[in-house]
Motif scaffolding. Structure first.
Motif, PDB file in Angstrom:
ATOM      1  N   CYS A 141      -9.480   5.037  -2.129  1.00 59.20           N
ATOM      2  CA  CYS A 141      -8.642   3.954  -2.630  1.00 59.20           C
ATOM      3  C   CYS A 141      -8.650   3.973  -4.160  1.00 59.20           C
ATOM      4  O   CYS A 141      -9.696   4.153  -4.789  1.00 59.20           O
ATOM      5  N   LEU A 196      -8.833   1.864   6.095  1.00 62.86           N
ATOM      6  CA  LEU A 196      -8.900   2.242   4.686  1.00 62.86           C
ATOM      7  C   LEU A 196     -10.317   2.616   4.267  1.00 62.86           C
ATOM      8  O   LEU A 196     -10.517   3.282   3.252  1.00 62.86           O
ATOM      9  N   PRO A 230     -11.847  -2.369  -1.522  1.00 65.85           N
ATOM     10  CA  PRO A 230     -11.566  -0.931  -1.603  1.00 65.85           C
ATOM     11  C   PRO A 230     -12.695  -0.160  -2.282  1.00 65.85           C
ATOM     12  O   PRO A 230     -13.381  -0.678  -3.163  1.00 65.85           O
ATOM     13  N   ILE A 261      -4.913   6.197  -1.985  1.00 70.03           N
ATOM     14  CA  ILE A 261      -4.017   5.115  -1.584  1.00 70.03           C
ATOM     15  C   ILE A 261      -4.142   3.985  -2.619  1.00 70.03           C
ATOM     16  O   ILE A 261      -5.245   3.622  -3.028  1.00 70.03           O
ATOM     17  N   TRP A 263      -8.443  -6.219  -1.723  1.00 74.09           N
ATOM     18  CA  TRP A 263      -7.090  -6.095  -1.203  1.00 74.09           C
ATOM     19  C   TRP A 263      -6.947  -7.072  -0.044  1.00 74.09           C
ATOM     20  O   TRP A 263      -7.832  -7.177   0.807  1.00 74.09           O
ATOM     21  N   CYS A 286       0.848  -1.186   0.000  1.00 76.80           N
ATOM     22  CA  CYS A 286       0.000   0.000   0.000  1.00 76.80           C
ATOM     23  C   CYS A 286       0.882   1.233   0.000  1.00 76.80           C
ATOM     24  O   CYS A 286       1.844   1.332   0.779  1.00 76.80           O
ATOM     25  N   HIS A 338     -10.773   6.220   3.532  1.00 78.80           N
ATOM     26  CA  HIS A 338      -9.838   6.815   2.574  1.00 78.80           C
ATOM     27  C   HIS A 338     -10.284   6.585   1.131  1.00 78.80           C
ATOM     28  O   HIS A 338     -11.109   5.711   0.841  1.00 78.80           O
ATOM     29  N   ARG A 359      -8.510   1.979  -7.328  1.00 76.53           N
ATOM     30  CA  ARG A 359      -8.880   0.590  -7.554  1.00 76.53           C
ATOM     31  C   ARG A 359      -8.438   0.083  -8.924  1.00 76.53           C
ATOM     32  O   ARG A 359      -8.546   0.785  -9.926  1.00 76.53           O
TER      33      ARG A 359
END
Length: 294
Positions: A189, A184, A213, A235, A200, A165, A187, A191
């Motif tokens: 993400c 997460l 995610p 992320i 993930w 990550c 947040h 993808r």
């Protein structure tokens, strides 16, 4: 050698069901392919293809010839390789399929080195993340990442692969740093789009922890996800061969280092059979030597 080239053209027409596509695949004109076919039909005294609105299809005589022609060409190629091997030379065209991101970031320079070390070897690479049928697509070998499906193909492990990550320092300064995979959920993400969706996975206390995610940015391109991560949009979970340079250059930082992703592997696969073409053997030995075979 005219008869051999006529057979090559015949086989390519049979595979592609089109004179135009056969000409494109062989790098010659359609008129040349047509002349070779006419010459072959005259020599055998039989029509080998029926013309249709969609292309061509083999006649009964053509069907009889296809398997034999492929065997003749394969045995000729094997004979060339055996003779060349006595002088330490590798000849022929190596057709390889590999994942797009890995190919661009890691495999391309290695194949350049392989070509430089073997002047008689031509290398054609199809970089694509789709599943490749080795037999139908007529690849000599394919590079794959992950768990291999059960098959009769011969596989050799080349190297371990692990994903990390990552996020940009700017993103982490704005949104904070997650301490656990469950964090997460709060947040953005980035993808990676797959047919079955993307999950993930992390390892925590010896157990796998899955996370689905969510985020507004998704792509089938690993490079797009890498660029978004560097730009601070979220992320990402990226394999080390993609994010390593950005981490070293401090454009990205590791996130959740105490929760590694499960280890995967890089493989090279070839069709089944006891005979291994010299070009495939040289490729495999080269990649094992450079990547460690672990």
């Amino acid at each position: 050698m005219d008869e051999i080239e006529d057979l090559r053209s015949f086989v390519e027409i049979a595979r592609s069901r089109s004179l135009s596509r056969a000409a494109e695949a062989m790098g010659i004109s359609k008129s040349m392919v047509s002349r070779r076919l006419t010459r072959l039909e005259a020599g055998f005294g039989a029509r080998l293809f029926d013309r249709t609105t969609r292309g061509v299809r083999p006649t009964e005589a053509g069907d009889e010839l296809i398997t034999r022609a492929e065997r003749i060409l394969a045995e000729l190629e094997e004979a060339r390789e055996v003779v060349a091997a006595r002088s330490g030379t590798v000849l022929g065209t190596l057709r390889l399929a590999a994942p797009l991101a890995y190919g661009v970031h890691a495999l391309t320079p290695l194949l350049g080195e392989l070509a430089a070390a073997n002047p008689g070897l031509e290398i054609e690479v199809d970089f694509d993340d789709r599943f490749v049928d080795l037999i139908e697509s007529r690849f000599d070998a394919v590079i794959r990442i992950g768990t291999l499906p059960d098959s009769s193909f011969i596989a050799r492990r080349l190297a371990p692969v692990r994903a990390h990550c990552v996020a940009s320092p700017d993103y982490l300064a704005r949104r904070g740093r997650p301490a656990h995979p469950r964090d997460l959920a709060g947040h953005d993400c980035l993808r990676y789009l797959t047919r079955g969706g993307s999950e993930w996975e992390f390892v925590s206390a010896g157990r796998r922890v899955g996370f689905r995610p969510r985020g507004r940015l998704a792509s089938t391109s690993g490079d797009a996800i890498l660029r978004w991560a560097i730009a601070g949009y979220g992320i990402a979970l990226l394999p080390s061969f993609m994010g390593g340079d950005a981490i070293a250059g401090k454009r990205l930082e590791r996130v959740l280092p105490d929760f590694p992703s499960p280890e995967s592997a890089l493989w090279i696969m070839r069709p089944p059979g006891g005979y291994v073409p010299a070009k495939v053997r040289v490729l495999t030995d080269f990649l094992v030597a450079r990547l460690g075979g672990g």
